[in-house]
Design a protein around this motif. Structure first.
Motif: not given
Length: 562
Positions: A67-80, A87-90
DNA sequence: ACTGGGGGCGCC
DNA sequence: AAAGGGCGCCCCCAGT
């Protein structure tokens, strides 16, 4: 257009079309073959919204779907979470959902290290709830919009990184096991039987025993320290730079042993068996595995491959490796971050340190204890510029470095002040962020207690060094990630598709990328890399005189890229 | 037999 | 006056 995906453990999925603000614009559709459904809808150019490329994407790759593009919920949640000082919460979808509803937050599943490619498909876990994923995604978009500028780009780049990591893990770095074996046989002797040292290593161990007059295990720092002490050479440790200071016949032998032993244990035949199959080294990359946003790997030591071993990474016949690294990335990043005009002007040059050299021409008297050494190793003006910058970015500086820092401070006050400010913030226990908003972890409770008692103590200074370095290293990681995303798109353009049939990324190491490409396209790949570096600079810093030159080599063997 | 901290060093 | 960022991985060795 976006499509949320909730994966079922039987290989099917639920799909839910979304508007770009994350609100559903249709009904949930159940499909029995996710790979086929994704391949079909990919033509519409959607951004796929899914829990984690780490889990969802490898099975798609195995089915030949990219696929060309995605929104990775898990990675984004880490950033947010990090951005909010949490930092470090589930970071799982379920955790994010529960947090948004003030419900008890489930802990994350530990990242398994046994089963290589984790996959929903071969687990019997519960099916994902696509409506929950869509809701968390919509919430994330709102949090991104409310956060610092750059978060949107950061989340997109991090998500692209998730795709790239999975693709590189799938495609692998071309690896010639026969050359690896030949090199090791030359350096160490033939592959030993289980539990035995290679011949060359055993010979060195015997020589160590001879030099000390009794058996000493060179793998044991404690034994080596004791042996030197008994021989009249007390040493605090067996580090190479420590041993080099003393004059004892065992020193060169111990040093050679340690160097070869490391090659053998970390990347030897056992490593080859475990990590190289079908002519490819397939490491498992961990996107955002380092707090600064650098990637980590799990198990394969892919980011610590010894330089001498790079000769085993060889392009397929008719193909080339295009190896590119960003020259002097971190000081350039500092120049752009700080907006220091004088410094940025220097960073508009190809060789940043050389451009700064005239400033350090007379700076730094050589007042080393040993006059002989000082005369021999007298640093050039360019070396001084480099030392000053590294001291500023790492928080170090011994002897001459301090004076050179003073020069930096007077000539480039904004650049100096930028990292000094980051250090002060850290010492006070505050958070600092990269250009795009990646945020450092908060100090521990223990730190707060210690720092409160004795202000200006060792803990505070250590934290200051960390935040000082963080702003530069994390912004460099931002830049590299943006470059990577841009390059991936351009390479797909060259090939007409995402995939490994044409030019594709095979390796990424902090500020260096390797593309495996049909020979005919090598030139176009080099151009794509330069354009991506330029685009990354503009996306990150807008109008800036700072340039980010790439050193690019088109080679058969990775070792030939110097 | 296993675990975890420390030493040491590979990469950036 | 001195002051050195981030990792992963190996081995050793002491504790359990």
């Amino acid at each position: 257009m976006r499509i949320a995906v909730g994966v079922r453990s039987d290989g099917g999925a639920a799909l839910l079309p979304l508007a770009d603000d994350g609100t559903p614009v249709g009904a949930v559709e159940r499909v029995d073959d996710l790979a086929a459904a994704v391949a079909e809808r990919e033509r519409l150019g959607p951004r796929w919204v899914w829990s984690a490329s780490r889990v969802v994407y490898p099975p798609l790759l195995a089915a030949g779907v990219r696929v060309a593009r995605c929104h990775d919920v898990e990675l984004t949640e880490s950033l947010l979470l990090g951005h909010a000082g949490r930092y470090g919460e589930p970071r799982s979808v379920r955790a994010a959902w529960a947090r948004s509803r003030d419900e008890p937050v489930p802990a994350d599943e530990p990242l398994e290290d046994a089963g290589r490619q984790p996959s929903l498909f071969d687990e019997s876990g519960p099916d994902e709830d696509v409506e929950m994923i869509a809701a968390v995604h919509a919430g994330q978009l709102a949090r991104i919009a409310a956060g610092s500028a750059g978060l949107s780009l950061l989340a997109a780049a991090e998500s692209a990184g998730g795709l790239i990591a999975a693709e590189m893990g799938h495609d692998g770095l071309p690896w010639r096991a026969d050359l690896h074996d030949a090199l090791y046989t030359e350096l160490l002797g033939p592959r030993p039987s289980l539990g035995m040292r290679p011949r060359k290593l055993q010979a060195l161990a015997d020589q160590v025993a001879e030099a000390f007059g009794h058996v000493v295990n060179p793998d044991s720092p404690a034994q080596v320290v004791k042996a030197f002490k008994d021989a009249g050479f007390p040493v605090p440790s067996t580090r190479a730079h420590v041993l080099k200071q003393i004059d004892h016949p065992a020193v060169p032998i111990v040093l050679e042993y340690k160097e070869l032993a490391r090659l053998w244990t970390a990347h030897g035949w056992t490593w080859l068996d475990a990590w190289v199959h079908d002519g490819r080294f397939r490491p498992e990359y961990v996107v955002g595995g380092v707090v600064s946003g650098r990637w980590a790997t799990r198990g394969g030591g892919a980011l610590q491959i010894p330089k001498v071993l790079r000769q085993a990474a060889v392009a397929d016949p008719g193909w080339k490796l295009v190896v590119a690294d960003a020259a002097q990335l971190e000081p350039r990043v500092l120049a752009a971050l700080a907006g220091d005009r004088a410094f940025a002007a220097a960073a508009a040059q190809g060789d940043l340190y050389a451009a700064l050299a005239h400033v350090f021409e007379t700076a730094g008297t050589t007042r080393t204890a040993s006059g002989v050494a000082a005369a021999k190793d007298k640093p050039s003006a360019r070396d001084k510029a480099k030392i000053a910058l590294l001291s500023a970015m790492y928080g170090g500086g011994t002897g001459e470095g301090v004076q050179l820092l003073g020069v930096l401070r007077s000539r480039f006050p904004e650049a100096y002040e930028y990292v000094e400010n980051a250090a002060r913030e850290g010492e006070r226990g505050r958070l600092v962020r990269s250009r795009l908003g990646r945020t450092c972890p908060p100090p521990s409770e223990a730190w707060r207690e210690v720092a409160g008692e004795e202000s200006g103590g060792g803990a505070a200074r250590s934290r200051g060094r960390f935040t000082r370095n963080f702003v530069v290293q994390a912004t460099a990681a931002d830049w590299a990630l943006v470059l990577l995303a841009s390059l991936r798109r351009r390479l797909a353009g060259l090939s007409g598709a995402y995939g490994s049939e044409g030019a594709h990324l095979v390796f990424f190491q902090h500020d260096e990328v390797v593309v495996h490409t049909p020979e005919k396209q090598a030139e176009a790949v080099a151009t794509a890399i330069r354009e991506s570096a330029e685009e990354a600079g503009h996306l990150m810093f807008g109008r800036t005189p700072v340039v980010f030159p790439m050193q690019i080599a088109t080679v058969d063997s990775y070792a030939d890229a110097k």
